[in-house]
Scaffold this motif. Structure first.
Motif, PDB file in Angstrom:
ATOM      1  N   LEU A 276     -44.473   5.844  43.513  1.00 54.12           N
ATOM      2  CA  LEU A 276     -45.278   5.421  42.365  1.00 54.12           C
ATOM      3  C   LEU A 276     -44.678   5.946  41.060  1.00 54.12           C
ATOM      4  O   LEU A 276     -44.594   5.233  40.062  1.00 54.12           O
ATOM      5  CB  LEU A 276     -46.722   5.927  42.508  1.00 54.12           C
TER       6      LEU A 276
ATOM      7  N   GLY B  82     -41.585   3.977  40.220  1.00 56.81           N
ATOM      8  CA  GLY B  82     -41.730   2.528  40.182  1.00 56.81           C
ATOM      9  C   GLY B  82     -40.944   1.809  41.253  1.00 56.81           C
ATOM     10  O   GLY B  82     -40.440   0.711  41.037  1.00 56.81           O
TER      11      GLY B  82
ATOM     12  N   ASP C 106     -40.079  -0.381  44.564  1.00 59.38           N
ATOM     13  CA  ASP C 106     -40.680  -1.561  45.195  1.00 59.38           C
ATOM     14  C   ASP C 106     -41.375  -1.222  46.513  1.00 59.38           C
ATOM     15  O   ASP C 106     -42.279  -1.936  46.934  1.00 59.38           O
ATOM     16  CB  ASP C 106     -39.608  -2.628  45.469  1.00 59.38           C
TER      17      ASP C 106
ATOM     18  N   SER D  27     -45.708  -0.346  47.918  1.00 55.14           N
ATOM     19  CA  SER D  27     -46.727  -1.103  48.652  1.00 55.14           C
ATOM     20  C   SER D  27     -46.588  -0.881  50.166  1.00 55.14           C
ATOM     21  O   SER D  27     -47.584  -0.815  50.887  1.00 55.14           O
ATOM     22  CB  SER D  27     -46.656  -2.593  48.320  1.00 55.14           C
TER      23      SER D  27
ATOM     24  N   TYR E 100     -51.926   7.498  38.477  1.00 57.48           N
ATOM     25  CA  TYR E 100     -50.979   6.389  38.319  1.00 57.48           C
ATOM     26  C   TYR E 100     -51.683   5.059  38.045  1.00 57.48           C
ATOM     27  O   TYR E 100     -52.391   4.536  38.903  1.00 57.48           O
ATOM     28  CB  TYR E 100     -50.095   6.253  39.569  1.00 57.48           C
ATOM     29  N   ASP E 101     -51.444   4.532  36.840  1.00 60.07           N
ATOM     30  CA  ASP E 101     -52.015   3.234  36.464  1.00 60.07           C
ATOM     31  C   ASP E 101     -51.380   2.083  37.237  1.00 60.07           C
ATOM     32  O   ASP E 101     -51.951   1.006  37.327  1.00 60.07           O
ATOM     33  CB  ASP E 101     -51.803   2.960  34.960  1.00 60.07           C
ATOM     34  N   THR E 102     -50.185   2.310  37.763  1.00 62.28           N
ATOM     35  CA  THR E 102     -49.454   1.236  38.446  1.00 62.28           C
ATOM     36  C   THR E 102     -49.760   1.171  39.945  1.00 62.28           C
ATOM     37  O   THR E 102     -49.201   0.335  40.638  1.00 62.28           O
ATOM     38  CB  THR E 102     -47.935   1.437  38.279  1.00 62.28           C
TER      39      THR E 102
ATOM     40  N   PRO F 162     -50.861   0.162  43.388  1.00 65.57           N
ATOM     41  CA  PRO F 162     -51.439  -1.063  43.944  1.00 65.57           C
ATOM     42  C   PRO F 162     -52.717  -0.704  44.704  1.00 65.57           C
ATOM     43  O   PRO F 162     -52.699   0.180  45.548  1.00 65.57           O
ATOM     44  CB  PRO F 162     -50.355  -1.568  44.906  1.00 65.57           C
TER      45      PRO F 162
ATOM     46  N   HIS G 166     -60.017   0.983  37.781  1.00 64.77           N
ATOM     47  CA  HIS G 166     -58.575   1.165  37.659  1.00 64.77           C
ATOM     48  C   HIS G 166     -57.958   0.038  36.826  1.00 64.77           C
ATOM     49  O   HIS G 166     -58.340  -1.126  36.974  1.00 64.77           O
ATOM     50  CB  HIS G 166     -57.947   1.178  39.062  1.00 64.77           C
TER      51      HIS G 166
ATOM     52  N   ASN H  17     -55.261  -1.407  37.113  1.00 66.53           N
ATOM     53  CA  ASN H  17     -54.499  -2.352  37.934  1.00 66.53           C
ATOM     54  C   ASN H  17     -55.402  -3.235  38.800  1.00 66.53           C
ATOM     55  O   ASN H  17     -54.931  -3.920  39.685  1.00 66.53           O
ATOM     56  CB  ASN H  17     -53.533  -1.564  38.832  1.00 66.53           C
TER      57      ASN H  17
END
Length: 199
Positions: free
Chosen positions: A104, A107, A109, A112, A146-148, A150, A182, A184
């Motif tokens: 995370l 960033g 891939d 997930s 973490y805003d990103t 998933p 959240h 996201n």
């Protein structure tokens, strides 16, 4: 004592370790089986085996192919999360969340894929109170940081498990509440939470 070999942190000080060895030696003497133990140690063909996960983790930063290294580590963690032995499952959780956080933060891939492993560990070990609590607390911490992150899988697995059980714990409710706020959050995830709250 071999069970600690390969761990990143050893739980005893040198003094405490010496005390433990002394206590074991004293018990063996009291039981009158010192000669038998000496004989068994001399004949034993097993050697201490380094934990494969710890070895992978230690080499993580110097591997040229990061994707292969991540998949290798994740494979080891998932194997340990499925172990029939609680101490093995519990010991794998810090590695699982450390890897998830690393992905995370950078960033990657494969975040997930790691999230799928986290939720699979949660669902497969749902009756293990330690795993249940640790995964939920780990998710809360990551949702805050973490805003990103998933969150679709987190919401779907949590809501389906709660529906299946017919009850919700305070920590599960906190995770869903945090996920619903959240940044996201997608429309599909929001609808899942909304439908869950209606029920």
């Amino acid at each position: 004592m071999w069970k600690y070999l390969g761990q990143r942190s050893f739980p005893m000080t040198e003094e405490r370790y010496d005390e433990q060895l002394g206590a074991v030696a004293e018990l063996i003497s009291e039981w009158g089986c010192a000669d038998q133990i000496r004989k068994e140690i001399a004949e034993c063909e097993k050697n201490p085996v380094l934990d494969a996960l710890a070895v992978c983790w230690d080499r993580f930063d110097i591997t040229p192919n990061v994707e292969i290294r991540i998949k290798t580590i994740l494979g080891h963690i998932q194997g340990q999360c499925r172990s029939p032995y609680p101490e093995v499952r519990h010991g794998a959780l810090p590695y699982l969340f450390s890897l998830f956080e690393h992905l995370l933060r950078n960033g990657e891939d494969l975040a997930s894929s790691c999230q799928q492993a986290v939720m699979a560990c949660y669902v497969e070990n749902y009756t293990d109170a330690y795993v249940h609590r640790s995964v939920l607390k780990g998710l809360l911490r990551l949702l805050d940081t973490y805003d990103t992150m998933p969150i679709g899988l987190v919401i779907s697995r949590l809501t389906s498990k709660v529906m299946e059980e017919g009850s919700i714990s305070a920590t599960q409710l906190r995770v869903l509440d945090r996920a619903s706020a959240h940044p996201n959050l997608g429309i599909g995830d929001a609808l899942s939470v909304f439908r869950f709250m209606l029920n």
